[in-house]
Design an enzyme around this catalytic site. Structure first.
Site, PDB file in Angstrom:
ATOM      1  N   THR A   1       6.040   4.157  49.711  1.00  0.00           N
ATOM      2  CA  THR A   1       7.432   4.950  49.867  1.00  0.00           C
ATOM      3  C   THR A   1       8.391   4.008  50.873  1.00  0.00           C
ATOM      4  O   THR A   1       8.190   3.792  52.041  1.00  0.00           O
ATOM      5  CB  THR A   1       7.412   6.167  50.408  1.00  0.00           C
ATOM      6  OG1 THR A   1       6.559   7.160  49.441  1.00  0.00           O
ATOM      7  CG2 THR A   1       8.708   7.219  50.898  1.00  0.00           C
TER       8      THR A   1
ATOM      9  N   THR B   1       5.701   8.351  55.221  1.00  0.00           N
ATOM     10  CA  THR B   1       4.974   7.751  54.029  1.00  0.00           C
ATOM     11  C   THR B   1       3.490   8.153  54.163  1.00  0.00           C
ATOM     12  O   THR B   1       2.997   8.334  55.355  1.00  0.00           O
ATOM     13  CB  THR B   1       5.206   6.272  54.037  1.00  0.00           C
ATOM     14  OG1 THR B   1       4.559   5.668  52.627  1.00  0.00           O
ATOM     15  CG2 THR B   1       4.456   5.628  55.374  1.00  0.00           C
ATOM     16  N   GLY B   2       2.861   8.122  53.137  1.00  0.00           N
ATOM     17  CA  GLY B   2       1.394   8.525  53.110  1.00  0.00           C
ATOM     18  C   GLY B   2       1.211   9.706  52.130  1.00  0.00           C
ATOM     19  O   GLY B   2       2.079  10.021  51.167  1.00  0.00           O
TER      20      GLY B   2
HETATM   21  N1  ASP Z   1       4.730  10.054  50.600  1.00  0.00           N
HETATM   22  C1  ASP Z   1       4.738   9.881  49.218  1.00  0.00           C
HETATM   23  C2  ASP Z   1       4.337  10.981  48.436  1.00  0.00           C
HETATM   24  O1  ASP Z   1       3.188  11.562  48.797  1.00  0.00           O
HETATM   25  C3  ASP Z   1       3.511   8.632  48.941  1.00  0.00           C
HETATM   26  C4  ASP Z   1       3.983   7.397  49.634  1.00  0.00           C
HETATM   27  O2  ASP Z   1       4.338   7.445  50.796  1.00  0.00           O
HETATM   28  O3  ASP Z   1       3.478   6.320  49.066  1.00  0.00           O
HETATM   29  O4  ASP Z   1       4.502  10.984  47.360  1.00  0.00           O
END
Ligand code: ASP
Length: 339
Positions: free
Chosen positions: A198, A249-250
């Site tokens: 993200t 993110t995550g």
């Molecule tokens: N936070 C994002 C989600 O859960 C994913 C990501 O950060 O890659 O959709």
């Protein structure tokens, strides 16, 4: 910063502790890339520096360069974060944002994005299909509607009415990856670090005003209809122009459960540095009873009004890109799980 916004330091501690057992799957080539890059401040992430300033999650130097170009020309932090995020949305090679994003398990690319300005206005789109620049649609929601969030078909219809061109976001490369995944259709809660890229961006312009934005195609092969933290104000992004901003993110579910970005900004309001605040917000996740944090990654980056920055994650190999004082560099994040 106005004094009334300074709440006395409260005791903010997590409770309980539990340990999972599965390692986060982290691609060797990604580690190598990060090791070879200009990695600085691994344990700190802070920098008292000048404004303008832009930070973003992961390794996105083209995006931060675009944002800085706008800031240096005297543009607003709002324009900077929007246009910075658009660089990544348009890049088909990036399989976690915009065009070329990996689809859900039904093969649909669905985008989540949000944006927040210096006045606390915000806009958001969730489950948006067929439109590359989700962050710009989010900005239109903020500026052109009485609402904060539009979802699915309604968001797409609104975007088209606003002049956005519909297009197929599923590239051949992402389609092939999905078809390969479908053979086993195995969805593990283990997060591959390369799948959660993200783009979250925060900028401070020459007037000292802070804005932030966040854009993603979410977790690869998610359930149809799943929405993560990224378009949720307070979870994936929060900005308070008197204090600072944060993006996440995550594994979005874990960020939502702890209202992560709002938490980081509130911790800064109570006197913590961006680095300390990010660290404490990660501790809230890993210290939850029965937390299986060993199976997933979460990373936060933050800035405060003074232009200090911070980043912290559960596991190694999260990074922040920072453009400040003429230097556009990738900074490896400090992290919790050093076992
Ligand atoms: N936070 C994002 C989600 O859960 C994913 C990501 O950060 O890659 O959709």
């Amino acid at each position: 910063m106005k004094r009334r916004n300074f709440i006395k330091k409260a005791s903010i501690t997590g409770v309980g502790f539990a340990v999972g057992s599965v390692l986060v799957n982290c691609e060797e080539k990604y580690k190598k890339k990060l090791e070879e890059s200009s990695v600085a401040n691994a344990t700190d992430g802070n920098g008292k520096g000048s404004i303008p300033l832009v930070v973003a999650t992961w390794h996105v130097i083209d995006a931060t360069a675009k944002a800085m170009e706008i800031l240096q020309a005297g543009g607003s932090s709002l324009d900077a974060v929007e246009q910075g995020c658009m660089v990544e949305e348009a890049d088909e090679k990036g399989q976690s944002v915009g065009k070329g994003g990996l689809p859900d398990r039904e093969g649909n690319v669905t985008l989540d994005a949000c944006i927040m300005d210096k006045n606390g206005n915000c806009g958001s789109v969730v489950y948006l299909q067929n439109i590359t620049h989700a962050v710009s649609v989010a900005r239109k929601v903020m500026e052109e509607t009485p609402h904060v969030m539009l979802a699915g078909k309604g968001a797409e219809q609104f975007a088209i009415e606003q002049g956005f061109q519909p297009e197929n976001l599923l590239t051949e490369t992402s389609k092939e990856a999905w078809e390969k995944w479908k053979v086993e259709s195995e969805y593990k809660p283990i997060i591959n670090i390369e799948n959660h890229d993200t783009i979250g961006m925060l900028a401070i312009d020459i007037n000292g005003d802070i804005s932030g934005a966040c854009t993603t195609s979410g977790l690869a092969y998610k359930m149809a209809g799943r929405v993560g933290d990224s378009p949720i104000i307070g979870s994936g992004l929060f900005v308070d122009n008197e204090i600072g901003g944060c993006v996440a993110t995550g594994l979005g579910e874990e960020v939502v459960k702890t209202v992560g970005s709002f938490l980081v900004v509130e911790l800064m309001r109570q006197g913590k540095s961006p680095q300390e605040a990010c660290k404490e917000a990660i501790r809230r996740i890993v210290n939850k009873p029965n937390s299986n944090y060993k199976n997933f990654q979460v990373g936060y980056i933050a800035v405060n009004k003074q232009g200090e920055t911070g980043s912290y994650s559960i596991h190694q190999w999260f990074s922040m890109t920072k453009f400040q004082d003429g230097v556009n560099e990738q900074i490896q994040s400090d992290y919790f799980n050093k076992a």
